[in-house]
Design a protein around this motif. Structure first.
Motif, PDB file in Angstrom:
ATOM      1  N   ASN A 227       1.023  -1.439  -0.043  1.00 24.00           N
ATOM      2  CA  ASN A 227       0.106   0.480  -0.093  1.00 24.00           C
ATOM      3  C   ASN A 227       1.367   1.166   0.193  1.00 24.00           C
ATOM      4  O   ASN A 227      -0.092   2.436  -0.217  1.00 24.00           O
ATOM      5  N   LEU A 228       2.300   0.996   0.290  1.00 25.08           N
ATOM      6  CA  LEU A 228       3.117   2.048   0.642  1.00 25.08           C
ATOM      7  C   LEU A 228       2.957   3.247  -0.855  1.00 25.08           C
ATOM      8  O   LEU A 228       2.862   4.597  -0.621  1.00 25.08           O
ATOM      9  N   ALA A 229       2.753   2.549  -1.984  1.00 24.48           N
ATOM     10  CA  ALA A 229       2.282   3.353  -3.079  1.00 24.48           C
ATOM     11  C   ALA A 229       1.042   4.016  -3.664  1.00 24.48           C
ATOM     12  O   ALA A 229       1.692   5.552  -3.937  1.00 24.48           O
ATOM     13  N   ALA A 230       0.737   4.667  -2.706  1.00 23.65           N
ATOM     14  CA  ALA A 230      -0.844   5.216  -2.518  1.00 23.65           C
ATOM     15  C   ALA A 230      -0.496   6.391  -2.031  1.00 23.65           C
ATOM     16  O   ALA A 230      -0.375   7.233  -2.235  1.00 23.65           O
ATOM     17  N   GLY A 231       0.070   6.047  -1.418  1.00 20.91           N
ATOM     18  CA  GLY A 231       0.967   7.437   0.227  1.00 20.91           C
ATOM     19  C   GLY A 231       2.614   7.945  -0.476  1.00 20.91           C
ATOM     20  O   GLY A 231       2.266   9.038  -0.498  1.00 20.91           O
ATOM     21  N   PRO A 234       5.439   9.711  -7.084  1.00 22.05           N
ATOM     22  CA  PRO A 234       6.852  10.009  -7.311  1.00 22.05           C
ATOM     23  C   PRO A 234       7.210  10.892  -7.498  1.00 22.05           C
ATOM     24  O   PRO A 234       5.999  12.199  -7.495  1.00 22.05           O
ATOM     25  N   ARG A 235       8.691  12.104  -7.348  1.00 19.86           N
ATOM     26  CA  ARG A 235       8.405  13.407  -7.837  1.00 19.86           C
ATOM     27  C   ARG A 235       8.098  13.436  -9.146  1.00 19.86           C
ATOM     28  O   ARG A 235       8.936  13.212 -10.343  1.00 19.86           O
ATOM     29  N   HIS A 236       8.046  15.333  -9.230  1.00 14.73           N
ATOM     30  CA  HIS A 236       8.236  15.636 -11.002  1.00 14.73           C
ATOM     31  C   HIS A 236       9.916  16.053 -10.967  1.00 14.73           C
ATOM     32  O   HIS A 236      10.783  15.973 -10.336  1.00 14.73           O
ATOM     33  N   ALA A 237       9.915  15.895 -12.576  1.00 13.49           N
ATOM     34  CA  ALA A 237      11.150  16.248 -13.393  1.00 13.49           C
ATOM     35  C   ALA A 237      11.815  17.565 -12.769  1.00 13.49           C
ATOM     36  O   ALA A 237      12.988  17.623 -12.581  1.00 13.49           O
ATOM     37  N   ASN A 238      10.949  18.997 -12.433  1.00 12.68           N
ATOM     38  CA  ASN A 238      11.742  19.903 -12.429  1.00 12.68           C
ATOM     39  C   ASN A 238      11.378  20.296 -10.887  1.00 12.68           C
ATOM     40  O   ASN A 238      10.711  21.468 -10.118  1.00 12.68           O
ATOM     41  N   ALA A 239      11.764  19.181  -9.954  1.00  9.73           N
ATOM     42  CA  ALA A 239      11.417  19.582  -8.703  1.00  9.73           C
ATOM     43  C   ALA A 239      12.474  20.100  -8.005  1.00  9.73           C
ATOM     44  O   ALA A 239      13.740  19.915  -8.576  1.00  9.73           O
ATOM     45  N   HIS A 240      12.310  20.905  -6.550  1.00 13.63           N
ATOM     46  CA  HIS A 240      13.361  21.579  -5.784  1.00 13.63           C
ATOM     47  C   HIS A 240      13.195  21.317  -4.712  1.00 13.63           C
ATOM     48  O   HIS A 240      12.034  21.322  -4.277  1.00 13.63           O
ATOM     49  N   LYS A 241      14.495  21.356  -3.789  1.00 17.70           N
ATOM     50  CA  LYS A 241      13.973  20.822  -2.294  1.00 17.70           C
ATOM     51  C   LYS A 241      13.284  22.213  -1.416  1.00 17.70           C
ATOM     52  O   LYS A 241      12.463  21.217  -0.213  1.00 17.70           O
ATOM     53  N   ILE A 439       8.109  10.144   9.998  1.00 15.28           N
ATOM     54  CA  ILE A 439       6.818  10.663  10.053  1.00 15.28           C
ATOM     55  C   ILE A 439       7.216  12.498  10.166  1.00 15.28           C
ATOM     56  O   ILE A 439       6.053  13.303   9.107  1.00 15.28           O
ATOM     57  N   GLY A 440       8.163  13.346  10.312  1.00 21.51           N
ATOM     58  CA  GLY A 440       8.458  14.183  10.110  1.00 21.51           C
ATOM     59  C   GLY A 440       9.000  14.890   8.571  1.00 21.51           C
ATOM     60  O   GLY A 440       7.554  15.785   8.533  1.00 21.51           O
ATOM     61  N   ALA A 441       9.271  13.806   8.450  1.00 23.01           N
ATOM     62  CA  ALA A 441       9.215  14.130   6.781  1.00 23.01           C
ATOM     63  C   ALA A 441       8.447  14.224   6.014  1.00 23.01           C
ATOM     64  O   ALA A 441       8.246  15.012   4.851  1.00 23.01           O
ATOM     65  N   LEU A 442       7.434  13.208   5.563  1.00 20.11           N
ATOM     66  CA  LEU A 442       6.371  13.556   5.009  1.00 20.11           C
ATOM     67  C   LEU A 442       5.302  14.131   5.407  1.00 20.11           C
ATOM     68  O   LEU A 442       4.567  14.796   4.681  1.00 20.11           O
ATOM     69  N   HIS A 443       5.304  14.625   7.040  1.00 14.65           N
ATOM     70  CA  HIS A 443       4.238  15.183   6.654  1.00 14.65           C
ATOM     71  C   HIS A 443       4.685  16.980   6.355  1.00 14.65           C
ATOM     72  O   HIS A 443       3.912  17.878   5.661  1.00 14.65           O
ATOM     73  N   ALA A 444       6.506  17.654   6.641  1.00 18.24           N
ATOM     74  CA  ALA A 444       6.929  18.327   5.606  1.00 18.24           C
ATOM     75  C   ALA A 444       6.615  17.695   4.337  1.00 18.24           C
ATOM     76  O   ALA A 444       6.561  18.927   3.123  1.00 18.24           O
ATOM     77  N   GLN A 445       6.887  16.802   3.935  1.00 21.43           N
ATOM     78  CA  GLN A 445       6.469  16.630   2.181  1.00 21.43           C
ATOM     79  C   GLN A 445       5.207  17.020   1.634  1.00 21.43           C
ATOM     80  O   GLN A 445       4.116  16.018   0.296  1.00 21.43           O
ATOM     81  N   PRO A 491       8.473   3.721  -3.761  1.00 24.15           N
ATOM     82  CA  PRO A 491       7.980   2.444  -4.676  1.00 24.15           C
ATOM     83  C   PRO A 491       8.012   2.603  -6.628  1.00 24.15           C
ATOM     84  O   PRO A 491       7.650   3.776  -6.432  1.00 24.15           O
ATOM     85  N   GLU A 492       7.939   1.457  -6.785  1.00 28.85           N
ATOM     86  CA  GLU A 492       8.063   1.470  -8.860  1.00 28.85           C
ATOM     87  C   GLU A 492       6.237   2.022  -9.105  1.00 28.85           C
ATOM     88  O   GLU A 492       5.893   0.887  -8.292  1.00 28.85           O
TER      89      GLU A 492
END
Length: 492
Positions: A227-231, A234-241, A439-445, A491-492
């Protein structure tokens, strides 16, 4: 897309069973036939070499399922013996009919007298969903003897003696290697003490149409690694930090700097855009040397923390924080900041001293910390983990991650999530610090508080499972998760 598995309370599943009988015109005897056949099919698949099978049957419909399996196994050429406790002859008409079929096929039923028949595998068909008490003396003795054999056990619907709603056992219970749950998933089989009894859990709907489940409110959802892929999109090509958030990790009292380092590195491995650390001056050099990607700051008082809080999107507070004046000051400053919070370890212990609602927070207690937050005992938490999560959500008005075997995630207005990932090797100091960073990283994302908690706990457990498969559970270190966190976070 893989969806989490809905779980129900036992009373709901009994109502589903009744609906199948009344609305579909099925008989209880026919359902027992389906259940026994499904169990026999699983046994053959799981233990294909087994030729000697013992079936422990109880007096109710669960026993009827066992008689069906025994008859099918005997017809397939296996040596089959049925064992019942004294006074546990079939009591329901359908179970009695299944027992007659067994005898008509040449089967013999033996009364338990303290000894067990020789067998390669046991089938547990003693008690079903209705048991909410400790087994009687004779049945308890039989269960203890079966457990003592250390032979494989297939439990039908649930291991006898286990409470399928709360996940605990009032007395002795069967320890199974596999459990075949009928009609729908039961919430109690997937968390806390139940994890010591159920083994691998399978579900068979007995060929019933999906509308049998309609109208029953889902009581929990089981999340697995698939179920990980649902959450984790993937990032888009023009991403920045800047798009992936700034997490500030607050902790690392003198002598405990490793905890906040684990938190920060876990956040970085989970893809946060920026990770900062507010820690004691004594720990700065070591942390910069070990993980230069984490922007580390010496913070000796609350005033020095304010500017760092202002720049951060999410605060992870507690790893190595301590409960001294320094830790108390930083905790209160963070709690009053209004910023999203992930609270763990000593931050939870400080909160327990002065409880308050924190709607912007995610609390991540283990059972001991949960007991302090609710002013009760650890045993009370583990006796009913679902009730404990509900009580914590109500008291603190926020997201709760109750850690342990079958971690539970609850939140106001959300269906409780059960995390089917993680292993006993993760029961070691520092694992909670890693989870806080994840968890903190995912919330920040930009995942919501609830989704960050659910998918963070799932990612953490799944990474731990991979690490354990590589070199075993015993001796697993929190830092062993880091390469697997990165892999599982993509996840792929």
């Amino acid at each position: 897309m893989n969806l989490p598995l809905p779980l129900y309370r036992p009373a709901q599943v009994r109502d589903m069973d009744r609906r199948a009988l009344t609305e579909l015109g099925l008989s209880g005897y026919e359902l027992m036939g389906r259940a026994g056949a499904a169990a026999w099919a699983l046994l053959r698949k799981r233990w294909p070499q087994a030729r000697s099978i013992a079936v422990a049957c109880g007096p109710g419909n669960n026993g009827g399922d066992g008689y069906v399996l025994a008859r099918l196994a005997k017809a397939a050429g296996c040596r089959v013996q049925v064992l019942v406790a004294p006074g546990a002859d079939p009591r329901t008409p359908d179970a009695q009919r299944c027992a007659r079929d067994w005898r008509a096929a040449g089967g013999v039923t033996r009364i338990f007298d303290g000894d067990l028949p020789a067998a390669e595998i046991w089938v547990d068909a003693i008690y079903g969903l209705g048991l909410t008490r400790a087994p009687g003396d004779a049945t308890q003795a039989m269960i203890e003897r079966i457990n003592a054999t250390r032979l494989p056990v297939l439990a039908l619907d649930l291991p006898s003696g286990l409470d399928a709603d709360r996940g605990n056992a009032e007395g002795v219970a069967i320890r199974a290697q596999a459990t075949l749950s009928f009609i729908a998933g039961k919430r109690g089989l997937h968390t806390g003490p139940a994890r010591d009894y159920v083994g691998e859990v399978f579900i068979d709907g007995l060929g019933l149409p999906a509308d049998v489940l309609q109208g029953f409110d889902t009581q929990a959802r089981l999340y697995r690694a698939e179920n990980l892929a649902a959450g984790l999109a993937p990032r888009h090509a023009n991403a920045h930090k800047g798009e992936y958030g700034h997490l500030l990790c607050v902790g690392g009292e003198v002598g405990m700097g490793g905890a906040v380092r684990l938190c920060a590195e876990a956040a970085l491995r989970t893809g946060v855009g920026l990770a900062s650390v507010a820690t004691r001056r004594e720990g700065v050099a070591a942390l910069v040397a070990a993980r230069p990607e984490a922007m580390t700051h010496a913070v000796e008082d609350a005033d020095a923390l304010h500017d760092l809080i202002r720049k951060a999107d999410v605060l992870a507070v507690g790893p190595g924080l301590g409960q001294g004046p320094w830790g108390r000051s930083l905790f209160e400053t963070a709690a009053l900041s209004g910023k999203p919070l992930i609270l763990d370890a000593d931050a939870l212990n400080l909160l327990a001293l002065h409880p308050r609602e924190l709607p912007q927070a995610i609390l991540t207690p283990h059972p001991g910390e949960a007991a302090r937050l609710l002013d009760c005992s650890n045993d009370q938490i583990q006796a009913d983990r679902y009730a404990a999560v509900d009580a914590l959500v109500k008291k603190f008005a926020c997201v709760i991650v109750l850690k342990g075997a079958g971690t539970l995630v609850g939140a106001p207005g959300e269906i409780t999530a059960v995390i089917d990932a993680g292993n006993p090797g993760m029961a070691t100091g520092g694992m909670g610090d890693v989870l806080t960073g994840v968890i903190g990283a995912l919330h920040a994302q930009h995942l919501s508080r609830f989704d960050a908690a659910v998918f963070g706990a799932l990612l953490h457990g799944a990474a731990g499972d991979i690490a354990a498969r590589v070199d075993g559970e015993r001796g697993l270190l929190p830092s062993d998760l880091f390469p697997h966190l990165r892999r599982m976070a993509n996840p792929e």
